[in-house]
Design a protein around this motif. Structure first.
Motif, PDB file in Angstrom:
ATOM      1  N   ARG A   1      34.271  59.524  44.401  1.00  0.00           N
ATOM      2  CA  ARG A   1      34.532  58.082  44.350  1.00  0.00           C
ATOM      3  C   ARG A   1      35.947  57.773  44.864  1.00  0.00           C
ATOM      4  O   ARG A   1      36.154  56.806  45.611  1.00  0.00           O
ATOM      5  CB  ARG A   1      34.365  57.561  42.923  1.00  0.00           C
ATOM      6  N   ARG A   2      36.918  58.579  44.457  1.00  0.00           N
ATOM      7  CA  ARG A   2      38.290  58.376  44.928  1.00  0.00           C
ATOM      8  C   ARG A   2      38.375  58.555  46.441  1.00  0.00           C
ATOM      9  O   ARG A   2      39.081  57.803  47.131  1.00  0.00           O
ATOM     10  CB  ARG A   2      39.234  59.341  44.210  1.00  0.00           C
ATOM     11  N   TYR A   3      37.668  59.552  46.944  1.00  0.00           N
ATOM     12  CA  TYR A   3      37.655  59.832  48.388  1.00  0.00           C
ATOM     13  C   TYR A   3      37.174  58.605  49.158  1.00  0.00           C
ATOM     14  O   TYR A   3      37.821  58.149  50.110  1.00  0.00           O
ATOM     15  CB  TYR A   3      36.746  61.027  48.641  1.00  0.00           C
ATOM     16  N   LEU A   4      36.021  58.048  48.755  1.00  0.00           N
ATOM     17  CA  LEU A   4      35.498  56.875  49.441  1.00  0.00           C
ATOM     18  C   LEU A   4      36.429  55.674  49.287  1.00  0.00           C
ATOM     19  O   LEU A   4      36.615  54.889  50.228  1.00  0.00           O
ATOM     20  CB  LEU A   4      34.098  56.526  48.928  1.00  0.00           C
ATOM     21  N   SER A   5      37.044  55.540  48.116  1.00  0.00           N
ATOM     22  CA  SER A   5      37.953  54.423  47.882  1.00  0.00           C
ATOM     23  C   SER A   5      39.117  54.442  48.864  1.00  0.00           C
ATOM     24  O   SER A   5      39.520  53.401  49.394  1.00  0.00           O
ATOM     25  CB  SER A   5      38.468  54.467  46.443  1.00  0.00           C
ATOM     26  N   HIS A   6      39.651  55.632  49.151  1.00  0.00           N
ATOM     27  CA  HIS A   6      40.780  55.733  50.066  1.00  0.00           C
ATOM     28  C   HIS A   6      40.368  55.559  51.524  1.00  0.00           C
ATOM     29  O   HIS A   6      41.227  55.382  52.394  1.00  0.00           O
ATOM     30  CB  HIS A   6      41.511  57.058  49.860  1.00  0.00           C
ATOM     31  N   LEU A   7      39.075  55.606  51.773  1.00  0.00           N
ATOM     32  CA  LEU A   7      38.564  55.267  53.100  1.00  0.00           C
ATOM     33  C   LEU A   7      38.172  53.788  53.181  1.00  0.00           C
ATOM     34  O   LEU A   7      37.674  53.330  54.214  1.00  0.00           O
ATOM     35  CB  LEU A   7      37.352  56.142  53.440  1.00  0.00           C
ATOM     36  N   GLY A   8      38.383  53.062  52.093  1.00  0.00           N
ATOM     37  CA  GLY A   8      38.051  51.647  52.058  1.00  0.00           C
ATOM     38  C   GLY A   8      36.579  51.381  51.964  1.00  0.00           C
ATOM     39  O   GLY A   8      36.093  50.319  52.375  1.00  0.00           O
ATOM     40  N   LEU A   9      35.824  52.329  51.347  1.00  0.00           N
ATOM     41  CA  LEU A   9      34.376  52.216  51.267  1.00  0.00           C
ATOM     42  C   LEU A   9      33.933  52.089  49.823  1.00  0.00           C
ATOM     43  O   LEU A   9      34.498  52.727  48.929  1.00  0.00           O
ATOM     44  CB  LEU A   9      33.705  53.452  51.892  1.00  0.00           C
ATOM     45  N   PRO A  10      32.903  51.303  49.546  1.00  0.00           N
ATOM     46  CA  PRO A  10      32.399  51.186  48.184  1.00  0.00           C
ATOM     47  C   PRO A  10      31.551  52.392  47.806  1.00  0.00           C
ATOM     48  O   PRO A  10      30.980  53.068  48.669  1.00  0.00           O
ATOM     49  CB  PRO A  10      31.534  49.915  48.249  1.00  0.00           C
ATOM     50  N   TRP A  11      31.485  52.663  46.522  1.00  0.00           N
ATOM     51  CA  TRP A  11      30.615  53.728  46.033  1.00  0.00           C
ATOM     52  C   TRP A  11      29.187  53.177  45.923  1.00  0.00           C
ATOM     53  O   TRP A  11      28.985  52.095  45.367  1.00  0.00           O
ATOM     54  CB  TRP A  11      31.090  54.222  44.673  1.00  0.00           C
ATOM     55  N   PRO A  12      28.189  53.879  46.464  1.00  0.00           N
ATOM     56  CA  PRO A  12      26.815  53.357  46.428  1.00  0.00           C
ATOM     57  C   PRO A  12      26.329  53.165  44.998  1.00  0.00           C
ATOM     58  O   PRO A  12      26.489  54.037  44.157  1.00  0.00           O
ATOM     59  CB  PRO A  12      26.010  54.453  47.146  1.00  0.00           C
ATOM     60  N   ASP A  13      25.718  52.034  44.742  1.00  0.00           N
ATOM     61  CA  ASP A  13      25.250  51.699  43.404  1.00  0.00           C
ATOM     62  C   ASP A  13      24.202  52.683  42.893  1.00  0.00           C
ATOM     63  O   ASP A  13      24.106  52.939  41.683  1.00  0.00           O
ATOM     64  CB  ASP A  13      24.670  50.285  43.375  1.00  0.00           C
ATOM     65  N   GLU A  14      23.420  53.237  43.824  1.00  0.00           N
ATOM     66  CA  GLU A  14      22.292  54.075  43.377  1.00  0.00           C
ATOM     67  C   GLU A  14      22.695  55.499  43.032  1.00  0.00           C
ATOM     68  O   GLU A  14      21.879  56.300  42.592  1.00  0.00           O
ATOM     69  CB  GLU A  14      21.209  54.111  44.472  1.00  0.00           C
ATOM     70  N   VAL A  15      23.968  55.858  43.219  1.00  0.00           N
ATOM     71  CA  VAL A  15      24.407  57.239  42.945  1.00  0.00           C
ATOM     72  C   VAL A  15      25.030  57.294  41.558  1.00  0.00           C
ATOM     73  O   VAL A  15      25.920  56.498  41.249  1.00  0.00           O
ATOM     74  CB  VAL A  15      25.431  57.717  43.997  1.00  0.00           C
TER      75      VAL A  15
END
Length: 288
Positions: A274-288
């Motif tokens: 989640r932190r990785y995606l956050s630093h790429l400016g991407l949301p975490w998928p709701d279904e995961v």
């Protein structure tokens, strides 16, 4: 044996070429101008050019194999440090020990130490950077199978003992399952050891640097290339979390001495992704 002489158990491979940068061993006479693993953009060729060595040269220069406990599992490394510097792991359980990943040197002292712990029934590899002297390790323990994902077979320097596998999961010994996440390499694989075989209560994930335990060992990360700082694709990171969801594990064992998430490992992988995606400016998928 005479002083300095090595037994036929491991000594027959002493003169085979070993890349001094990645530590991967090749067949006799196979010394390309540039190591193909290091020429790939996930690795690197030194500015002063390609250099080849051998297990014999490493031993003559004072290198040896170190076998010692690392957070409950037996680690196997090379000292002084050489090439990438990873350590392998011996993962015990029914039907014998599994050697997870490999190192560029095997000697009689190390083989005897591993024999005293029950030997090796099979070897499994996370990805090509750690192929090292895996064919020599296989031969030293009677030609045990070496499990390599078929997606990475092109990177093999030697094929002795290799058993190629396909798909996303494979249990190769009771309670020890390979999981192909595709991080770092198409065949990038982690090993799950369930609570019935792991020395760590709650199970363990042996991750090499597919799921990289970082200096702050509460966290992990994911990279396409570590030395060249190329991030892994976020879809691959999310896929990894999804693939690990069915597996329970408390500890995560990375590829170097002391790089272990000792507790809450599964949650550490999820929050790190989640932190990785956050630093790429991407949301975490709701279904995961």
């Amino acid at each position: 044996m005479r002083p300095g002489e090595r037994s036929p158990r491991v000594g027959v491979d002493d003169e085979l070429p070993v890349c001094a940068t990645c530590g991967v061993q090749r067949e006799a006479g196979d010394r390309p101008a540039v190591c193909p693993i290091c020429a790939d953009d996930r690795q690197w060729v030194p500015a002063d050019g390609q250099r080849w060595t051998s297990m014999g040269e490493l031993a003559a220069g004072g290198h040896r194999v170190e076998v010692r406990t690392d957070a409950g599992l037996t680690g196997i490394g090379t000292t002084p440090g050489f090439a990438i510097g990873q350590r392998a792991l011996l993962v015990p359980g029914p039907e014998g020990n599994l050697l997870w990943d490999c190192v560029p040197l095997v000697d009689d002292e190390a083989a005897a130490a591993v024999d005293a712990l029950g030997g090796v029934a099979a070897i499994a590899m996370s990805h090509p950077h750690f192929y090292s002297a895996v064919a020599s390790w296989s031969r030293a323990f009677g030609g045990v199978p070496v499990f390599v994902h078929r997606a990475d077979e092109q990177w093999l320097g030697r094929t002795g003992g290799v058993e190629r596998w396909d798909g996303t999961t494979r249990e190769i010994l009771p309670g020890r399952t390979l999981i192909n996440t595709g991080v770092h390499f198409a065949g990038g694989t982690v090993l799950h050891a369930d609570a019935t075989v792991s020395e760590i209560p709650g199970g363990a994930l042996c991750s090499g640097d597919i799921v990289q335990v970082v200096n702050d060992t509460r966290w992990v990360s994911f990279m396409y290339s570590y030395p060249n700082l190329i991030p892994e694709h976020p879809d691959t990171v999310v896929r990894t979390v999804r693939m690990l969801e069915p597996f329970a594990f408390e500890a995560v064992y990375g590829a170097w001495w002391g790089k272990v998430v000792p507790t809450d490992g599964k949650a550490a992988v999820r929050r790190s992704a989640r932190r990785y995606l956050s630093h790429l400016g991407l949301p975490w998928p709701d279904e995961v």
